[in-house]
Design an enzyme around this catalytic site. Structure first.
Site, PDB file in Angstrom:
ATOM      1  N   SER A   1      -7.294  72.706 -47.337  1.00 23.12           N
ATOM      2  CA  SER A   1      -8.511  72.009 -47.745  1.00 23.12           C
ATOM      3  C   SER A   1      -8.176  71.015 -48.837  1.00 23.12           C
ATOM      4  CB  SER A   1      -9.541  73.027 -48.247  1.00 23.12           C
ATOM      5  OG  SER A   1      -9.655  72.951 -49.655  1.00 23.12           O
ATOM      6  N   LYS A   2      -8.907  69.904 -48.828  1.00 23.56           N
ATOM      7  CA  LYS A   2      -8.531  68.858 -49.781  1.00 23.56           C
ATOM      8  C   LYS A   2      -8.864  69.258 -51.208  1.00 23.56           C
ATOM      9  CE  LYS A   2     -12.533  65.977 -48.742  1.00 23.56           C
ATOM     10  NZ  LYS A   2     -12.944  64.773 -48.067  1.00 23.56           N
ATOM     11  N   ARG A   3      -9.741  70.216 -51.385  1.00 21.39           N
ATOM     12  CA  ARG A   3     -10.045  70.659 -52.744  1.00 21.39           C
ATOM     13  C   ARG A   3      -8.940  71.551 -53.299  1.00 21.39           C
ATOM     14  NH1 ARG A   3     -14.667  69.598 -50.807  1.00 21.39           N
ATOM     15  NH2 ARG A   3     -14.677  71.342 -49.368  1.00 21.39           N
ATOM     16  N   ARG A   4      -8.270  72.277 -52.426  1.00 21.94           N
ATOM     17  CA  ARG A   4      -7.348  73.306 -52.878  1.00 21.94           C
ATOM     18  C   ARG A   4      -5.879  72.905 -52.686  1.00 21.94           C
ATOM     19  NH1 ARG A   4      -9.653  77.744 -49.903  1.00 21.94           N
ATOM     20  NH2 ARG A   4      -8.631  76.697 -48.174  1.00 21.94           N
TER      21      ARG A   4
ATOM     22  N   VAL B   1      -3.174  67.709 -49.273  1.00 21.29           N
ATOM     23  CA  VAL B   1      -3.304  67.471 -47.832  1.00 21.29           C
ATOM     24  C   VAL B   1      -3.121  66.005 -47.446  1.00 21.29           C
ATOM     25  CG1 VAL B   1      -4.856  69.425 -47.458  1.00 21.29           C
ATOM     26  CG2 VAL B   1      -5.819  67.180 -47.935  1.00 21.29           C
TER      27      VAL B   1
END
Ligand code: GLU
Length: 469
Positions: free
Chosen positions: A234-237, A240
């Site tokens: 995920s782009k938050r975590r 990516v």
């Protein structure tokens, strides 16, 4: 029949490594089948799209070898809006879709559950089109939709479990599910190779193909990409964005080789292989349907191997963006006029064996191009112990009178300085290294001193000595 595949990213953020993987798989499949690769930018979500994301997609694809001009497109979904509306109208006129003005609350009140899908309330009420009325697809009550998937066999979905889903919103605008199908239809797409995340959409989309009277494509849902905790990237975590890897100094060759190993491997226990081998051996049908682990550590190791395999001249070229700070890459700590290409060329072969990513070139060579080194204070404290001042004194004296300033003489001289104190070379080197480069690790010390030159090396050693008073 000519195979036509498409890659259909939405320009709503940085281009994702999972997207790059799907693009490559489409690309190779088209090539193997003598087919056509179409690029379609799905830009209908006006609130989330930005032109720079589209540019980012084109440039990222270009970087991994899907170069502009070598594919059909890019087409833009937004330019096909007329077709999407016409298809919605056709479905309504043929009775395959109907209008409905229920709110979510209405449905909830009737079904008594917030989890239940739409209950088909307006199916036979004959509501006509109008502001605020959504168009819903009338799913069959019986039978099953069988998706022919090259990777997953024949996932089968019972039609009675598929709700009458919305195909156009209350303002008349068709939703993604329909736009995506209509575009694939108009573009003559024969194979839809896309991420597993879309599999739940597929039975609905196949029903739309059937209802619009066109034979559906063959599907291939490639596995979801996960992190070490088996969570979807995920782009938050997670990191990516393909661009982030590029800026860190991953080579395109390493990156695309690694991406192709997500769920597939070439024959004979090999992982690092020329691209031509991947193009020959890749089989979409062999892709493992289970989630694919994106192992950044492994990618780093891969990249190191790719870096070491470069001819030195190419390595020197490849480092330039980090040495000069071009594009979006942060400028190095030295001024452009301080950079010395010759000095860099002299140490490049030593650096080449040590890097996992190209951005690491900067801390390895900054000491060469700065008036004084950037001292890592933790390294200083750890290294400069009792006896370091005296050791530096002796090293300075010995170096001042050294006949030839070359790595070998420097080494034997410092070795002798250490031996007088009963010190091994490693211990003797450490204070000199910190004084000259500011760090405890880096390129081989004596070659570094040779390239830095006598005056600059001695000035730094004297400055360090003064600090130890
Ligand atoms: N635009 C969709 C996405 O970026 C892709 C849809 C598809 O490949 O069918 O997820």
């Amino acid at each position: 029949m000519t195979v036509r595949v498409r890659f259909a990213p939405s320009p709503t953020g940085m281009f994702h490594v999972g997207g790059a993987r799907s693009a490559l798989q489409n690309w190779i499949y088209a090539k193997q089948q003598g087919g056509v690769f179409v690029l379609r930018i799905e830009d209908t979500d006006a609130a989330r799209n930005k032109p720079e994301w589209t540019e980012g997609i084109l440039s990222a694809l270009d970087w991994i070898g899907i170069s502009r001009g070598s594919y059909e497109g890019p087409y833009f979904q937004s330019q096909n809006a007329g077709e999407h509306r016409a298809a919605a109208a056709r479905l309504y006129e043929s009775g395959r879709a109907y209008y409905c003005d229920c709110t979510r609350e209405d449905v909830q009140a009737r079904t008594g559950s917030q989890y239940q899908g739409y209950d088909g309330y307006h199916r036979d009420l004959g509501l006509g089109p109008g502001e605020g009325r959504a168009l819903r697809f009338r799913t069959p009550d019986e039978g099953a939709t069988v998706v022919v998937d090259l990777i997953r066999g024949e996932p089968t979905f019972e039609n009675r479990l598929i709700e009458d889903f919305v195909i156009a919103r209350g303002d008349g605008s068709p939703v993604f599910l329909l736009a995506n199908v209509v575009d694939d239809m108009t573009m003559g797409i024969t194979h839809v190779i896309r991420a597993e995340e879309h599999l739940p959409n597929t039975p609905k989309q196949q029903l739309l193909w059937d209802a619009l009277g066109v034979k559906p494509p063959v599907w291939a849902h490639v596995p979801v990409v996960v992190n070490e905790k088996r969570q979807k990237l995920s782009k938050r975590r997670d990191k990516v964005a393909l661009e982030a890897y590029r800026e860190e100094g991953y080579l395109a060759g390493a990156m695309r080789n690694y991406l192709m190993l997500l769920g597939w491997a070439p024959s004979g226990d090999r992982e690092i292989v020329p691209w031509s081998v991947i193009e020959d051996e890749f089989r979409l049908e062999e892709v493992n349907p289970s989630p694919a682990f994106f192992d950044e550590k492994k990618l780093r190791a891969f990249n190191g191997e790719y870096i070491r395999a470069l001819p030195v001249a190419e390595f020197i070229d490849a480092c330039q963006p980090w040495l000069t700070g071009t594009g979006t890459i942060a400028p190095p700590p030295w001024q452009p006029e301080e950079f010395d290409a010759e000095a860099f060329a002299a140490v490049a072969p030593l650096a080449q064996t040590r890097l996992a990513v190209l951005s690491e070139i900067v801390p390895n060579v900054d000491f060469l191009f700065l008036a004084s080194p950037l001292i890592d204070e933790a390294a200083w404290t750890k290294t400069m112990k009792d006896g370091s001042a005296e050791l530096l004194d002796s090293a300075i004296t010995a170096f001042e009178t050294l006949e030839s300033w070359d790595a070998e003489s420097l080494k034997s001289t410092l070795e002798a300085v250490g031996a007088e104190r009963g010190l091994k070379l490693g211990k003797t080197q450490a204070p000199v290294r910190v004084a000259v480069t500011g760090r405890t690790v880096g390129l081989p010390l004596f070659e570094s001193l040779e390239v830095l030159g006598r005056e600059r090396s001695l000035t730094r050693m004297r400055a360090a000595r003064l600090r130890l008073v």
